[in-house]
Design an enzyme around this catalytic site. Structure first.
Site, PDB file in Angstrom:
ATOM      1  CG  ASP A   1      67.640 -66.311  21.860  1.00  0.00           C
ATOM      2  OD1 ASP A   1      66.928 -66.932  22.671  1.00  0.00           O
ATOM      3  OD2 ASP A   1      68.848 -66.560  21.696  1.00  0.00           O
TER       4      ASP A   1
ATOM      5  CD  GLU B   1      56.336 -64.644  31.347  1.00  0.00           C
ATOM      6  OE1 GLU B   1      57.448 -64.617  30.798  1.00  0.00           O
ATOM      7  OE2 GLU B   1      56.006 -63.877  32.273  1.00  0.00           O
TER       8      GLU B   1
ATOM      9  CG  ASP C   1      66.836 -75.159  28.095  1.00  0.00           C
ATOM     10  OD1 ASP C   1      67.255 -75.444  26.951  1.00  0.00           O
ATOM     11  OD2 ASP C   1      67.481 -75.402  29.128  1.00  0.00           O
TER      12      ASP C   1
ATOM     13  CG  ASP D   1      60.508 -70.118  36.729  1.00  0.00           C
ATOM     14  OD1 ASP D   1      61.310 -70.833  37.373  1.00  0.00           O
ATOM     15  OD2 ASP D   1      60.783 -69.623  35.624  1.00  0.00           O
TER      16      ASP D   1
END
Length: 219
Positions: free
Chosen positions: A157, A47, A121, A72
């Protein structure tokens, strides 16, 4: 830097399930996730921009026969998922602290079986296109790392980023679009994800934002 953050960084240095600069394994891990990091050799799911790791950990709970790596750069965020996984005794989940631009330094050709890009982002300005995790630059980087028929999952989204990504993958001859939806929570696909959500997915869903989902693979 706060005392709490310093303590979390210290724990990251000690936790076996965090791979980061300063640890010997950081320079050795490419092509060896299933031999020197995980106890069992299993299909590897990665991920990107995993944040606090709630999605990575959630998937690892559902699929103990797979290994999971959340990527990350924020150590304080990775600490959260790492700590939860350790508390639950999970041996099939780890975290890699690095810039995603450096991903090819840590995964060998055809080492990844599935890739998740969750709520990245959107970088909406045209001048920032190369920074989008679904831009041609990044897609070209992912392709060699994925196994033949390896699946890429993309959730967001942001309508602009989703439409950009969908248009891009539909025009590439080396990509097959498997399925997509502009309203994930209203689709049958929702049940297949076992209710696992990232922090941002929860926030956006509660605000009434429609979640978009795309699944594709490289040919």
């Amino acid at each position: 830097m706060s005392r709490k953050k310093l303590q979390r960084f210290k724990e990251n240095e000690e936790n076996w399930n965090v791979v980061q600069e300063g640890k010997e394994i950081f320079e050795q891990i490419k092509g060896k996730w299933n031999t020197i990091q995980f106890k069992q050799a299993q299909p590897l799911t990665v991920e990107l921009a995993c944040g606090r790791g709630e999605f990575t950990v959630g998937l690892a709970r559902q699929y103990p026969n797979r290994n999971f790596v959340g990527v990350d750069i924020k150590g304080a965020r990775i600490w959260k998922g790492s700590t939860i996984a350790l508390a639950e005794g999970m041996e099939n989940v780890s975290f890699l602290r690095t810039q995603i631009q450096q991903l090819e330094k840590f995964f060998d050709q055809e080492e990844i079986s599935e890739l998740w890009i969750t709520f990245p982002d959107p970088f909406p300005r045209d001048g920032d296109e190369k920074r989008r995790l679904t831009s041609p630059k990044f897609l070209d980087m992912y392709k060699p790392m994925l196994q033949r028929d390896g699946i890429v999952h993309f959730k967001t989204d942001n309508t602009g980023l989703f439409d950009y990504t969908l248009d891009l993958v539909q025009t590439r001859e080396d990509i097959e679009v498997l399925l997509y939806t502009h309203d994930f929570n209203a689709s049958p696909l929702k049940d297949e994800h076992h209710g696992i959500q990232t922090k941002y997915e929860k926030i956006f869903s509660e605000k009434g934002e429609k979640i978009k989902y795309l699944q594709f693979r490289f040919l």
